[in-house]
Design a protein around this motif. Structure first.
Motif, PDB file in Angstrom:
ATOM      1  N   ASP A  55       0.909  -1.235   0.004  1.00  0.00           N
ATOM      2  CA  ASP A  55       0.056   0.005  -0.093  1.00  0.00           C
ATOM      3  C   ASP A  55       0.856   1.289   0.005  1.00  0.00           C
ATOM      4  O   ASP A  55       0.363   2.292   0.335  1.00  0.00           O
ATOM      5  CB  ASP A  55      -0.852  -0.073   1.304  1.00  0.00           C
ATOM      6  CG  ASP A  55      -0.430  -0.271   2.403  1.00  0.00           C
ATOM      7  OD1 ASP A  55       0.882  -0.722   2.488  1.00  0.00           O
ATOM      8  OD2 ASP A  55      -1.216  -0.464   3.483  1.00  0.00           O
ATOM      9  N   GLN A  60       4.733  -3.811  15.243  1.00  0.00           N
ATOM     10  CA  GLN A  60       3.788  -3.253  14.286  1.00  0.00           C
ATOM     11  C   GLN A  60       3.885  -4.116  13.114  1.00  0.00           C
ATOM     12  O   GLN A  60       4.922  -4.032  12.472  1.00  0.00           O
ATOM     13  CB  GLN A  60       4.280  -1.929  14.214  1.00  0.00           C
ATOM     14  CG  GLN A  60       3.055  -0.989  13.402  1.00  0.00           C
ATOM     15  CD  GLN A  60       1.891  -0.922  14.018  1.00  0.00           C
ATOM     16  OE1 GLN A  60       1.860  -0.692  15.252  1.00  0.00           O
ATOM     17  NE2 GLN A  60       0.635  -1.068  13.500  1.00  0.00           N
ATOM     18  N   ARG A 111       1.138  -3.965  10.603  1.00  0.00           N
ATOM     19  CA  ARG A 111       0.287  -3.372   9.665  1.00  0.00           C
ATOM     20  C   ARG A 111       0.570  -1.693   9.496  1.00  0.00           C
ATOM     21  O   ARG A 111       0.933  -1.052  10.582  1.00  0.00           O
ATOM     22  CB  ARG A 111      -1.201  -3.353  10.029  1.00  0.00           C
ATOM     23  CG  ARG A 111      -1.712  -4.809   9.920  1.00  0.00           C
ATOM     24  CD  ARG A 111      -1.901  -5.329   8.209  1.00  0.00           C
ATOM     25  NE  ARG A 111      -2.810  -4.226   7.515  1.00  0.00           N
ATOM     26  CZ  ARG A 111      -4.020  -4.474   7.385  1.00  0.00           C
ATOM     27  NH1 ARG A 111      -4.677  -5.394   7.984  1.00  0.00           N
ATOM     28  NH2 ARG A 111      -4.651  -3.444   6.824  1.00  0.00           N
ATOM     29  N   TRP A 112       0.588  -1.267   8.289  1.00  0.00           N
ATOM     30  CA  TRP A 112       0.987  -0.071   7.906  1.00  0.00           C
ATOM     31  C   TRP A 112      -0.152   1.012   8.209  1.00  0.00           C
ATOM     32  O   TRP A 112      -1.315   0.605   8.019  1.00  0.00           O
ATOM     33  CB  TRP A 112       1.624   0.386   6.550  1.00  0.00           C
ATOM     34  CG  TRP A 112       1.637   1.839   6.324  1.00  0.00           C
ATOM     35  CD1 TRP A 112       0.977   2.460   5.574  1.00  0.00           C
ATOM     36  CD2 TRP A 112       2.424   2.787   6.835  1.00  0.00           C
ATOM     37  NE1 TRP A 112       1.196   3.809   5.260  1.00  0.00           N
ATOM     38  CE2 TRP A 112       2.125   4.056   6.255  1.00  0.00           C
ATOM     39  CE3 TRP A 112       3.696   2.505   7.747  1.00  0.00           C
ATOM     40  CZ2 TRP A 112       3.179   5.233   6.575  1.00  0.00           C
ATOM     41  CZ3 TRP A 112       4.445   3.660   7.973  1.00  0.00           C
ATOM     42  CH2 TRP A 112       4.224   4.906   7.413  1.00  0.00           C
ATOM     43  N   HIS A 113       0.202   2.074   9.030  1.00  0.00           N
ATOM     44  CA  HIS A 113      -1.192   3.219   9.031  1.00  0.00           C
ATOM     45  C   HIS A 113      -0.617   4.456   8.959  1.00  0.00           C
ATOM     46  O   HIS A 113       0.372   4.610   9.529  1.00  0.00           O
ATOM     47  CB  HIS A 113      -1.884   2.923  10.537  1.00  0.00           C
ATOM     48  CG  HIS A 113      -2.509   1.647  10.935  1.00  0.00           C
ATOM     49  ND1 HIS A 113      -3.665   1.214  10.082  1.00  0.00           N
ATOM     50  CD2 HIS A 113      -2.091   0.469  11.631  1.00  0.00           C
ATOM     51  CE1 HIS A 113      -3.950  -0.090  10.716  1.00  0.00           C
ATOM     52  NE2 HIS A 113      -2.959  -0.395  11.585  1.00  0.00           N
ATOM     53  N   ALA A 114      -1.153   5.343   8.169  1.00  0.00           N
ATOM     54  CA  ALA A 114      -0.390   6.644   7.983  1.00  0.00           C
ATOM     55  C   ALA A 114      -0.558   7.417   9.431  1.00  0.00           C
ATOM     56  O   ALA A 114       0.324   8.053   9.278  1.00  0.00           O
ATOM     57  CB  ALA A 114      -1.561   7.343   6.939  1.00  0.00           C
ATOM     58  N   LYS A 115      -1.221   7.055  10.361  1.00  0.00           N
ATOM     59  CA  LYS A 115      -1.141   7.904  11.567  1.00  0.00           C
ATOM     60  C   LYS A 115      -0.252   7.388  12.611  1.00  0.00           C
ATOM     61  O   LYS A 115       0.101   7.863  13.554  1.00  0.00           O
ATOM     62  CB  LYS A 115      -2.461   7.800  12.205  1.00  0.00           C
ATOM     63  CG  LYS A 115      -3.889   8.713  11.488  1.00  0.00           C
ATOM     64  CD  LYS A 115      -5.099   8.473  12.069  1.00  0.00           C
ATOM     65  CE  LYS A 115      -6.017   9.442  11.413  1.00  0.00           C
ATOM     66  NZ  LYS A 115      -7.404   9.424  12.036  1.00  0.00           N
ATOM     67  N   LEU A 116       0.680   6.360  12.029  1.00  0.00           N
ATOM     68  CA  LEU A 116       1.716   5.929  12.948  1.00  0.00           C
ATOM     69  C   LEU A 116       2.631   6.861  13.197  1.00  0.00           C
ATOM     70  O   LEU A 116       3.167   7.653  12.439  1.00  0.00           O
ATOM     71  CB  LEU A 116       2.395   4.470  12.420  1.00  0.00           C
ATOM     72  CG  LEU A 116       1.736   3.348  12.292  1.00  0.00           C
ATOM     73  CD1 LEU A 116       2.635   2.206  11.656  1.00  0.00           C
ATOM     74  CD2 LEU A 116       1.556   2.678  13.730  1.00  0.00           C
ATOM     75  N   ARG A 136       6.124   3.663  14.017  1.00  0.00           N
ATOM     76  CA  ARG A 136       6.349   4.214  12.688  1.00  0.00           C
ATOM     77  C   ARG A 136       7.922   3.801  12.097  1.00  0.00           C
ATOM     78  O   ARG A 136       7.883   3.274  10.939  1.00  0.00           O
ATOM     79  CB  ARG A 136       5.955   5.560  12.494  1.00  0.00           C
ATOM     80  CG  ARG A 136       6.171   6.192  11.064  1.00  0.00           C
ATOM     81  CD  ARG A 136       6.001   7.739  11.104  1.00  0.00           C
ATOM     82  NE  ARG A 136       5.912   8.295   9.682  1.00  0.00           N
ATOM     83  CZ  ARG A 136       5.053   8.358   8.857  1.00  0.00           C
ATOM     84  NH1 ARG A 136       3.757   8.039   9.234  1.00  0.00           N
ATOM     85  NH2 ARG A 136       4.923   8.938   7.774  1.00  0.00           N
ATOM     86  N   LYS A 159      -1.122  -7.649   6.202  1.00  0.00           N
ATOM     87  CA  LYS A 159      -0.322  -7.623   7.494  1.00  0.00           C
ATOM     88  C   LYS A 159       0.822  -8.463   7.247  1.00  0.00           C
ATOM     89  O   LYS A 159       0.738  -9.647   6.584  1.00  0.00           O
ATOM     90  CB  LYS A 159      -1.500  -8.532   8.341  1.00  0.00           C
ATOM     91  CG  LYS A 159      -0.636  -8.569   9.613  1.00  0.00           C
ATOM     92  CD  LYS A 159      -1.703  -9.256  10.721  1.00  0.00           C
ATOM     93  CE  LYS A 159      -0.881  -9.209  11.961  1.00  0.00           C
ATOM     94  NZ  LYS A 159      -1.965 -10.082  13.038  1.00  0.00           N
TER      95      LYS A 159
END
Length: 261
Positions: free
Chosen positions: A126, A159, A161-166, A171, A190
């Motif tokens: 992603d 962690q 999974r990537w999340h933009a809010k990390l 992060r 994942k």
């Protein structure tokens, strides 16, 4: 000028020299890309590190998990594991110079003229190409700072999974782990940092990271070290460099050519 990509050397200096002889490497005209894990396991990690550094602009080396392990050990933040062969580097008179050089290596390298991208492990599905470069720079920048040891001290794999809010260490850890450890993922993206072995033996719906549908960097030609030993069928734009058995090189050209020692 010819450019060759080489997988995980892992301290096997003699095999590297034999491979360079086989491809008729000319340091005055040719360039070498190293897909990380230059060190550890083999008996001559120090010689490998010194040699690649000595090539200057004729060599591109991205960071692998073993380089991060070496930097962590150098700071006294991790105990050596059975089979580690890093002591020679840590006791070398040029240790600080070599470690400083390593800290300035990238996690990703792209050459628009050759139309190839080099990483050690992979790129999350992603992430766009632009994001991949930007996120890599976040970790690269942290490693170049005077307080780089803080990043190494807070390393972890929690962690997946990537999340933009990390933010913060979560992060930076995800970014570093994605570039140096990722192998398999599930259908939701994942990451599994520990699964190894042929793709045909994986349970739980795991697939090689590059097979996730709608991967945003599917247009890139990605070269990476196959630390999982995928034994997968050929996949468009994907060029794994085997880390099992004999060392091999990939000639980066319109029709890439594999040379096996």
């Amino acid at each position: 000028m010819t450019t060759y990509a080489i997988g995980s050397v892992k301290g096997d200096y003699q095999s590297l020299l034999k491979l360079l002889e086989k491809i008729h490497f000319d340091p005055d005209n040719d360039c070498l890309w190293f897909a990380g894990n230059l060190v550890n396991e083999g008996p001559e990690s120090l010689a490998v590190l010194r040699f690649v550094k000595s090539l200057g602009k004729r060599a591109v080396a991205v960071l692998g998990d073993q380089e991060l392990r070496l930097l962590t050990a150098a700071e006294g933040l991790d105990q050596p594991a059975a089979g580690d062969t890093l002591d020679e580097i840590l006791k070398a008179p040029d240790r600080d110079e070599l470690l400083k050089w390593l800290r300035r290596r990238a996690l990703i390298h792209h050459d628009s003229k050759l139309n190839f991208t080099l990483v050690h492990a992979g790129i999350p599905a992603d992430w766009s190409f632009s994001q991949a470069l930007t996120f890599a720079y976040e970790v690269e920048s942290a490693l170049c700072q005077d307080n780089y040891a803080a990043l190494l001290e807070n390393r972890g794999q929690g962690q997946s999974r990537w999340h933009a809010k990390l933010r913060g260490w979560k992060r930076l850890n995800f970014i570093a782990n994605a570039y140096t450890l990722m192998k398999y993922c599930d259908a939701q993206g994942k990451l599994d940092f520990n699964a190894k072995g042929p793709a045909s033996t994986q349970a739980g719906g795991l697939m090689p990271w590059y097979r996730l549908p709608e991967r945003m960097t599917a247009h890139l030609n990605i070269v990476f070290a196959d630390e999982a030993d995928f034994e997968d069928d050929a996949f468009p734009g994907i060029y794994p460099l085997s880390s099992q058995g004999s060392l091999s090189a990939l000639k980066l050209s319109a029709i890439p050519e594999r040379i096996v020692l």
